[in-house]
Motif scaffolding. Structure first.
Motif, PDB file in Angstrom:
ATOM      1  N   GLY A 181      21.168 -20.674   4.501  1.00 63.34           N
ATOM      2  CA  GLY A 181      21.160 -19.421   3.749  1.00 63.34           C
ATOM      3  C   GLY A 181      19.796 -19.033   3.221  1.00 63.34           C
ATOM      4  O   GLY A 181      19.676 -18.124   2.401  1.00 63.34           O
ATOM      5  N   ALA A 182      18.766 -19.724   3.690  1.00 65.81           N
ATOM      6  CA  ALA A 182      17.407 -19.433   3.236  1.00 65.81           C
ATOM      7  C   ALA A 182      16.732 -18.447   4.191  1.00 65.81           C
ATOM      8  O   ALA A 182      17.307 -18.057   5.215  1.00 65.81           O
ATOM      9  N   THR A 183      15.510 -18.088   3.864  1.00 66.20           N
ATOM     10  CA  THR A 183      14.756 -17.112   4.655  1.00 66.20           C
ATOM     11  C   THR A 183      13.516 -17.778   5.218  1.00 66.20           C
ATOM     12  O   THR A 183      12.785 -18.445   4.483  1.00 66.20           O
ATOM     13  N   ARG A 184      13.293 -17.599   6.514  1.00 70.74           N
ATOM     14  CA  ARG A 184      12.087 -18.175   7.103  1.00 70.74           C
ATOM     15  C   ARG A 184      10.948 -17.158   7.021  1.00 70.74           C
ATOM     16  O   ARG A 184      11.140 -15.967   7.227  1.00 70.74           O
ATOM     17  N   VAL A 185       9.784 -17.681   6.702  1.00 71.74           N
ATOM     18  CA  VAL A 185       8.577 -16.860   6.564  1.00 71.74           C
ATOM     19  C   VAL A 185       7.549 -17.459   7.513  1.00 71.74           C
ATOM     20  O   VAL A 185       7.100 -18.593   7.309  1.00 71.74           O
ATOM     21  N   PRO A 186       7.168 -16.747   8.584  1.00 71.54           N
ATOM     22  CA  PRO A 186       6.285 -17.355   9.577  1.00 71.54           C
ATOM     23  C   PRO A 186       4.812 -17.325   9.200  1.00 71.54           C
ATOM     24  O   PRO A 186       4.302 -16.319   8.717  1.00 71.54           O
ATOM     25  N   LEU A 187       4.148 -18.467   9.403  1.00 67.97           N
ATOM     26  CA  LEU A 187       2.686 -18.549   9.381  1.00 67.97           C
ATOM     27  C   LEU A 187       2.279 -18.590  10.849  1.00 67.97           C
ATOM     28  O   LEU A 187       2.471 -19.607  11.528  1.00 67.97           O
ATOM     29  N   THR A 188       1.758 -17.483  11.352  1.00 68.11           N
ATOM     30  CA  THR A 188       1.549 -17.355  12.786  1.00 68.11           C
ATOM     31  C   THR A 188       0.275 -18.064  13.241  1.00 68.11           C
ATOM     32  O   THR A 188      -0.810 -17.831  12.686  1.00 68.11           O
TER      33      THR A 188
ATOM     34  N   VAL B  80      10.276 -23.764  36.998  1.00 65.38           N
ATOM     35  CA  VAL B  80      10.840 -23.212  35.765  1.00 65.38           C
ATOM     36  C   VAL B  80       9.927 -23.553  34.589  1.00 65.38           C
ATOM     37  O   VAL B  80       9.457 -24.686  34.473  1.00 65.38           O
ATOM     38  N   ALA B  81       9.681 -22.557  33.744  1.00 64.07           N
ATOM     39  CA  ALA B  81       8.905 -22.738  32.502  1.00 64.07           C
ATOM     40  C   ALA B  81       9.662 -22.041  31.374  1.00 64.07           C
ATOM     41  O   ALA B  81      10.723 -21.451  31.593  1.00 64.07           O
ATOM     42  N   ILE B  82       9.123 -22.100  30.168  1.00 65.96           N
ATOM     43  CA  ILE B  82       9.774 -21.515  28.986  1.00 65.96           C
ATOM     44  C   ILE B  82       8.871 -20.424  28.401  1.00 65.96           C
ATOM     45  O   ILE B  82       7.674 -20.660  28.201  1.00 65.96           O
ATOM     46  N   PRO B  83       9.423 -19.241  28.125  1.00 66.06           N
ATOM     47  CA  PRO B  83       8.615 -18.192  27.477  1.00 66.06           C
ATOM     48  C   PRO B  83       8.456 -18.488  25.981  1.00 66.06           C
ATOM     49  O   PRO B  83       9.437 -18.685  25.276  1.00 66.06           O
ATOM     50  N   ASN B  84       7.224 -18.526  25.524  1.00 61.37           N
ATOM     51  CA  ASN B  84       6.965 -18.840  24.110  1.00 61.37           C
ATOM     52  C   ASN B  84       7.500 -17.783  23.153  1.00 61.37           C
ATOM     53  O   ASN B  84       7.712 -18.079  21.974  1.00 61.37           O
ATOM     54  N   VAL B  85       7.740 -16.569  23.642  1.00 62.56           N
ATOM     55  CA  VAL B  85       8.142 -15.479  22.748  1.00 62.56           C
ATOM     56  C   VAL B  85       9.403 -15.838  21.972  1.00 62.56           C
ATOM     57  O   VAL B  85       9.592 -15.394  20.836  1.00 62.56           O
ATOM     58  N   VAL B  86      10.258 -16.701  22.545  1.00 66.98           N
ATOM     59  CA  VAL B  86      11.506 -17.068  21.852  1.00 66.98           C
ATOM     60  C   VAL B  86      11.240 -17.923  20.620  1.00 66.98           C
ATOM     61  O   VAL B  86      12.136 -18.111  19.803  1.00 66.98           O
ATOM     62  N   PHE B  87      10.026 -18.452  20.487  1.00 64.27           N
ATOM     63  CA  PHE B  87       9.677 -19.293  19.335  1.00 64.27           C
ATOM     64  C   PHE B  87       8.973 -18.496  18.232  1.00 64.27           C
ATOM     65  O   PHE B  87       8.505 -19.080  17.258  1.00 64.27           O
ATOM     66  N   TYR B  88       8.857 -17.182  18.403  1.00 64.94           N
ATOM     67  CA  TYR B  88       8.138 -16.335  17.448  1.00 64.94           C
ATOM     68  C   TYR B  88       9.062 -15.351  16.751  1.00 64.94           C
ATOM     69  O   TYR B  88       9.983 -14.810  17.374  1.00 64.94           O
ATOM     70  N   ASP B  89       8.815 -15.090  15.458  1.00 56.66           N
ATOM     71  CA  ASP B  89       9.357 -13.896  14.809  1.00 56.66           C
ATOM     72  C   ASP B  89       8.429 -12.716  15.104  1.00 56.66           C
ATOM     73  O   ASP B  89       8.883 -11.613  15.373  1.00 56.66           O
ATOM     74  N   ASN B  90       7.106 -12.972  15.044  1.00 62.47           N
ATOM     75  CA  ASN B  90       6.110 -11.939  15.397  1.00 62.47           C
ATOM     76  C   ASN B  90       5.964 -11.941  16.915  1.00 62.47           C
ATOM     77  O   ASN B  90       5.035 -12.535  17.466  1.00 62.47           O
TER      78      ASN B  90
ATOM     79  N   GLU C 208      12.829 -19.421   0.185  1.00 53.88           N
ATOM     80  CA  GLU C 208      11.983 -19.097   1.342  1.00 53.88           C
ATOM     81  C   GLU C 208      11.340 -20.365   1.880  1.00 53.88           C
ATOM     82  O   GLU C 208      10.955 -21.255   1.112  1.00 53.88           O
ATOM     83  N   VAL C 209      11.247 -20.428   3.205  1.00 55.87           N
ATOM     84  CA  VAL C 209      10.621 -21.545   3.908  1.00 55.87           C
ATOM     85  C   VAL C 209       9.483 -20.998   4.746  1.00 55.87           C
ATOM     86  O   VAL C 209       9.706 -20.114   5.590  1.00 55.87           O
ATOM     87  N   ILE C 210       8.288 -21.508   4.534  1.00 55.26           N
ATOM     88  CA  ILE C 210       7.158 -21.109   5.384  1.00 55.26           C
ATOM     89  C   ILE C 210       7.037 -22.134   6.503  1.00 55.26           C
ATOM     90  O   ILE C 210       6.929 -23.339   6.254  1.00 55.26           O
ATOM     91  N   ALA C 211       7.095 -21.638   7.741  1.00 54.86           N
ATOM     92  CA  ALA C 211       6.997 -22.510   8.915  1.00 54.86           C
ATOM     93  C   ALA C 211       5.948 -21.952   9.866  1.00 54.86           C
ATOM     94  O   ALA C 211       5.800 -20.737  10.000  1.00 54.86           O
ATOM     95  N   MET C 212       5.213 -22.859  10.496  1.00 58.41           N
ATOM     96  CA  MET C 212       4.203 -22.434  11.465  1.00 58.41           C
ATOM     97  C   MET C 212       4.909 -21.926  12.724  1.00 58.41           C
ATOM     98  O   MET C 212       5.744 -22.631  13.293  1.00 58.41           O
ATOM     99  N   GLU C 213       4.602 -20.686  13.120  1.00 57.81           N
ATOM    100  CA  GLU C 213       5.174 -20.185  14.372  1.00 57.81           C
ATOM    101  C   GLU C 213       4.079 -20.089  15.429  1.00 57.81           C
ATOM    102  O   GLU C 213       2.914 -19.872  15.080  1.00 57.81           O
ATOM    103  N   PRO C 214       4.388 -20.274  16.710  1.00 56.06           N
ATOM    104  CA  PRO C 214       5.729 -20.443  17.263  1.00 56.06           C
ATOM    105  C   PRO C 214       6.410 -21.713  16.751  1.00 56.06           C
ATOM    106  O   PRO C 214       5.755 -22.743  16.624  1.00 56.06           O
ATOM    107  N   PHE C 215       7.742 -21.609  16.462  1.00 58.19           N
ATOM    108  CA  PHE C 215       8.414 -22.799  15.966  1.00 58.19           C
ATOM    109  C   PHE C 215       9.558 -23.237  16.870  1.00 58.19           C
ATOM    110  O   PHE C 215      10.197 -22.437  17.543  1.00 58.19           O
TER     111      PHE C 215
END
Length: 386
Positions: free
Chosen positions: A136-143, A347-357, A117-124
């Motif tokens: 093959g690992a699992t991402r675990v978001p720290l929101t 043009v801008a970027i929607p942040n939602v694509v950087f979130y699991d939550n 498991e990898v804990i990454a700060m989201e949005p990432f």
């Protein structure tokens, strides 16, 4: 071929990036592109001339050494010593990569195994999710949650399990602009040491800090031997197309990352490595001017976005501003960004694509301010139509 999908299932849903979609939309509509984070002017002319000179004099046109040319590895160690008091051996503790993107990929592929498991700060940043999946690992978001986007260290502690292998820390943070404080970094370091975790730090915006200062996690007690520090030339010197990045860390960590890296690109950017060695040795005044210019651009765009009706989260670093569209009567950032070019030619970027939550970022939109002042001013004028 049967019924199995062609694309490796680990990469399902990662077919094309939001950056490609939005940049294509910018071209198709003739819009100002404040989506993808690249400058619209090149970096210092003397550094461009150094690259041209390297090509013309035959330096780097054939395969450079696997770890990177000695001149650049030495320049990286001088940079780390000068700015942060960190000493590294250029022969065993520095690796040159094809941008920070490859450094992240090589580090994750080298250090992770299926089930980790990898804990990454989201949005990432989107490559984090893809590289963790490929390993093959699992991402675990720290929101990180609006409006402050600060990491909750109690939440981080609660996310750590026996399967946690690695923390992926990005400061200054893209896309929120958060710069981790010495206290936050100390808390993260203590957890990493207590649970014997590896840490990868993405520090590509290290010279674009507007509040406080950048503090490398590797400088803290117990962290040097467990931290893979990553940065690159693209953001600091405005040559994003050169793709020159670097890894610093203890010899055994760098050796592991190099093992994976050599089977990704082997080597890259030969002549540009000589130019980046020169760039890292530019006087402090270059870095001060870079920061001051981007601070001015940040404020120009932030004030324009506020005037257009957005809730603006003024960043402490990077060259991105996150906003919330709720005050405009909107809630769906993805839909908003797809319609924005037709509505007002930006043009801008929607942040939602950087979130699991996804709920945490649904109404957020990111804007890049690493553009010429006249381009930012025109974008602000167009956004008034909202």
């Amino acid at each position: 071929m049967g019924t199995r999908p062609l694309l490796n299932r680990r990469l399902a849903g990662m077919g094309s990036t939001i950056f490609a979609e939005m940049s294509a939309l910018a071209v198709a509509t003739g819009s100002i592109n404040l989506g993808q984070g690249f400058p619209d002017t090149d970096g210092p002319r003397e550094i461009a001339e150094a690259a041209a000179n390297a090509v013309l004099t035959g330096r780097g046109n054939q395969y450079p050494p696997g770890p990177g040319i000695p001149e650049l590895r030495a320049a990286v160690t001088e940079h780390q010593q000068h700015w942060y008091g960190l000493s590294y051996d250029p022969d065993t503790e520095v690796l040159i990569t094809a941008g920070a993107t490859e450094a992240i990929a090589a580090a994750l592929l080298a250090l992770l195994e299926p089930g980790d498991e990898v804990i990454a700060m989201e949005p990432f940043y989107d490559s984090y999710a893809a590289c963790i999946a490929m390993a093959g690992a699992t991402r675990v978001p720290l929101t990180l949650r609006a409006p402050g986007f600060r990491p909750d260290l109690d939440e981080l502690r609660a996310l750590i399990t026996p399967r946690t292998r690695l923390l992926l820390i990005n400061t200054p943070h893209n896309p929120t602009g958060t710069v981790l404080t010495p206290e936050e970094l100390r808390g993260i370091a203590e957890l990493a040491c207590e649970h014997d975790l590896l840490v990868i730090t993405d520090e590509v915006y290290e010279h674009l800090v507007f509040a406080g200062a950048h503090h490398p996690l590797a400088a803290l007690p117990g962290m040097r031997e467990r931290t893979v520090s990553i940065s690159s030339a693209g953001k600091t010197f405005s040559f994003t197309g050169w793709k020159v990045g670097w890894v610093t860390g203890a010899p055994e960590l760098v050796a592991a990352v190099r093992t994976a890296k050599q089977y990704l690109t082997f080597v890259s950017a030969g002549p540009f490595q000589y130019a980046v060695a020169d760039a890292l040795r530019l006087p402090d005044s270059y870095f001060d001017t870079l920061r001051a210019d981007h601070l001015r651009k940040r404020d120009l765009l932030a004030e324009g976005l506020a005037a257009a009706g957005f809730e603006v989260f003024r960043p402490e670093g990077t060259y991105f501003i996150t906003t919330d569209i709720t005050p405009l009567g909107e809630t769906d950032g993805l839909e908003f960004c797809r319609k924005l070019p037709e509505r007002c030619g930006v043009v801008a970027i929607p942040n939602v694509v950087f979130y699991d939550n996804t709920e945490a970022g649904r109404s957020q939109v990111r804007w890049a301010f690493c553009k010429r002042d006249d381009v930012l001013a025109e974008a602000v004028t167009r956004l008034r139509r909202l």
